[in-house]
Design an enzyme around this catalytic site. Structure first.
Site, mmCIF file in Angstrom:
data_model
loop_
_atom_site.group_PDB
_atom_site.id
_atom_site.type_symbol
_atom_site.label_atom_id
_atom_site.label_comp_id
_atom_site.label_asym_id
_atom_site.label_seq_id
_atom_site.Cartn_x
_atom_site.Cartn_y
_atom_site.Cartn_z
ATOM 1 N N LYS A 111 -13.479 49.977 -58.205
ATOM 2 C CA LYS A 111 -12.313 49.934 -57.322
ATOM 3 C C LYS A 111 -11.578 51.266 -57.234
ATOM 4 O O LYS A 111 -10.840 51.503 -56.281
ATOM 5 C CB LYS A 111 -11.337 48.833 -57.778
ATOM 6 N N LYS A 192 -22.637 41.737 -54.224
ATOM 7 C CA LYS A 192 -21.983 40.421 -54.222
ATOM 8 C C LYS A 192 -21.101 40.223 -52.981
ATOM 9 O O LYS A 192 -20.562 41.202 -52.436
ATOM 10 C CB LYS A 192 -21.179 40.218 -55.511
ATOM 11 N N LYS A 195 -14.232 39.345 -50.955
ATOM 12 C CA LYS A 195 -13.092 39.182 -50.045
ATOM 13 C C LYS A 195 -12.781 40.493 -49.338
ATOM 14 O O LYS A 195 -12.236 40.497 -48.256
ATOM 15 C CB LYS A 195 -11.822 38.861 -50.854
HETATM 16 P P1 TYM Z 1 -11.042 37.000 -57.868
HETATM 17 O O1 TYM Z 1 -9.789 36.570 -57.174
HETATM 18 O O2 TYM Z 1 -11.676 38.276 -57.440
HETATM 19 O O3 TYM Z 1 -12.139 35.874 -57.730
HETATM 20 C C1 TYM Z 1 -11.864 34.524 -58.053
HETATM 21 C C2 TYM Z 1 -13.086 33.893 -58.700
HETATM 22 O O4 TYM Z 1 -14.201 33.947 -57.810
HETATM 23 C C3 TYM Z 1 -15.324 34.491 -58.511
HETATM 24 N N1 TYM Z 1 -16.167 35.208 -57.539
HETATM 25 C C4 TYM Z 1 -17.447 34.919 -57.285
HETATM 26 N N2 TYM Z 1 -18.270 33.982 -57.773
HETATM 27 C C5 TYM Z 1 -19.539 33.944 -57.285
HETATM 28 N N3 TYM Z 1 -20.008 34.793 -56.325
HETATM 29 C C6 TYM Z 1 -19.206 35.756 -55.816
HETATM 30 N N4 TYM Z 1 -19.648 36.579 -54.882
HETATM 31 C C7 TYM Z 1 -17.859 35.846 -56.292
HETATM 32 N N5 TYM Z 1 -16.804 36.656 -55.990
HETATM 33 C C8 TYM Z 1 -15.787 36.253 -56.770
HETATM 34 C C9 TYM Z 1 -14.721 35.416 -59.542
HETATM 35 O O5 TYM Z 1 -15.606 35.692 -60.596
HETATM 36 C C10 TYM Z 1 -13.507 34.617 -59.993
HETATM 37 O O6 TYM Z 1 -13.884 33.653 -60.963
HETATM 38 N N6 TYM Z 1 -9.557 38.851 -62.286
HETATM 39 C C11 TYM Z 1 -9.818 37.635 -61.537
HETATM 40 C C12 TYM Z 1 -8.615 36.718 -61.457
HETATM 41 C C13 TYM Z 1 -7.985 36.356 -62.752
HETATM 42 C C14 TYM Z 1 -8.453 35.407 -63.690
HETATM 43 C C15 TYM Z 1 -7.468 35.351 -64.713
HETATM 44 C C16 TYM Z 1 -9.590 34.590 -63.750
HETATM 45 C C17 TYM Z 1 -6.801 36.850 -63.223
HETATM 46 N N7 TYM Z 1 -6.492 36.229 -64.405
HETATM 47 C C18 TYM Z 1 -7.617 34.513 -65.825
HETATM 48 C C19 TYM Z 1 -9.729 33.748 -64.861
HETATM 49 C C20 TYM Z 1 -8.745 33.713 -65.874
HETATM 50 C C21 TYM Z 1 -10.194 38.004 -60.121
HETATM 51 O O7 TYM Z 1 -9.856 39.028 -59.618
HETATM 52 O O8 TYM Z 1 -10.828 36.994 -59.443
#
Ligand code: TYM
Length: 326
Positions: A111, A192, A195
């Site tokens: 990033k 992958k 968003k």
């Molecule tokens: P975020 O918002 O980017 O994504 C949310 C969840 O979606 C999963 N994900 C995917 N799974 C499968 N294929 C994909 N292409 C894909 N893209 C995203 C992510 O792995 C995630 O589970 N840092 C985290 C948010 C967070 C969090 C937490 C998660 C903050 N605190 C505590 C768990 C526990 C994030 O940016 O997710």
């Protein structure tokens, strides 16, 4: 009963990657565990945001949690910034985290790569994530594959803290699905689905219309063989479409490969359009109803109260150990 915590950032539009890798799975956990699902709006600010849009997306994501089947009587659903303990524990953990280990986080490297004015928040992002998890003494954290390294850091920080101050934090386990933990981009199946990818043809979002879903799937990059076979190494495009189909339809990959044997990619794609549209339509309808009902803010208010009760107990214990309670 085991405790589960997970979170999603209210940025961009939620993709079927987020849904299949994380949100859809949350619904199963609420039946058998004590579950906490948060909308991590503080994490959103690691990159610039428009405040009005962020607010709207936060409510939108909360409504989506409910629309996919999270039940506020079974799960605690809350917004991260409504529970100030997250920021406070994040500071304490930052004082335990090493500069070098944060610099090794691949998501930070991706990033920040080539960007000017990278914020300190983007750098310390995984420490806030560790605070999210450790405050609730979560046993398990369902996430997609891209969060694995952040979970390892969370475990390291918890162990470091416990070794120094005594057993305060539960060491959490990542729960990464064996299948579907990394849904790939439709326009480039070697990366992958995300968003924030520049092209909308990278992803299907949970808000896409049937026409958008159709045009994105029909344009999805495959290969020139025209043979339906599951092999992520040599056929990443078709394998990704089979994975998405299987996760939405419940049919196994073997069943799908057999059913589409001898047929072209177009047939598989058309069937996938139908499966995805039929799955998303009732969610979208319920989402609209929930947003119109005004119920969401109420759910979040109660969720934050329940979350704070748990978070405050853990934070107090950590502060006592650190000599911060007089
Ligand atoms: P975020 O918002 O980017 O994504 C949310 C969840 O979606 C999963 N994900 C995917 N799974 C499968 N294929 C994909 N292409 C894909 N893209 C995203 C992510 O792995 C995630 O589970 N840092 C985290 C948010 C967070 C969090 C937490 C998660 C903050 N605190 C505590 C768990 C526990 C994030 O940016 O997710």
């Amino acid at each position: 009963m085991k405790r589960v915590l997970s979170g999603v950032q209210p940025t961009g539009d939620v993709t079927i990657g987020n849904y299949l890798g994380a949100i859809k799975r949350f619904v199963d956990f609420q039946e058998t565990t004590e579950s906490f699902f948060t909308i991590v709006n503080l994490h959103a600010w690691t990159v610039p945001q428009d405040p009005a849009v962020l607010r709207e997306k936060t409510i939108n994501l909360a409504a989506l949690y409910l629309a996919v089947g999270l039940d506020p009587n079974k799960s605690t659903i809350f917004v991260q910034s409504d529970v100030p303990e997250h920021s406070e524990l994040a500071w304490l953990l930052q004082c335990m985290a090493y500069f070098g280990e944060l610099g090794r986080m691949t998501q930070f490297k991706d990033k920040s790569d080539g960007k000017q004015n990278v914020t300190v928040g983007l750098y310390t992002y995984p420490v806030l994530m560790a605070a999210d998890i450790l405050l609730y003494q979560a046993d398990q954290v369902p996430v997609g594959d891209d969060q694995k390294q952040h979970l390892e850091l969370t475990r390291d920080l918890a162990e470091r803290f416990n070794n120094r101050f005594g057993e305060i934090f539960k060491i959490p386990e990542p729960l990464i699905a064996e299948f579907g933990a990394r849904i790939m981009g439709l326009d480039d199946p070697t990366k992958k689905m995300s968003k924030s990818a520049p092209s909308p043809f990278n992803r299907i979002t949970l808000a896409d219309t049937p026409d958008e879903i159709k045009s994105k799937i029909m344009k999805a990059i495959t290969d020139t063989e025209n043979e339906i076979r599951y092999d992520p190494e040599t056929k990443p495009g078709i394998s990704n479409l089979l994975t998405i189909h299987s996760l939405f339809s419940g049919e196994s990959i073997e069943q799908l490969v057999e059913r589409f044997q001898g047929q072209g990619y177009g047939t598989l794609k058309k069937d996938l359009v139908e499966v995805v549209v039929n799955h998303l339509q009732p969610i979208q309808e319920r989402h609209r109803e929930l947003l119109a009902s005004g119920e969401v803010l109420n759910v979040l208010k109660h969720g934050a109260e329940r979350a704070r009760a748990v978070a405050a107990t853990t934070l107090q214990a950590a502060k006592e150990k650190m000599g911060l309670v007089l």
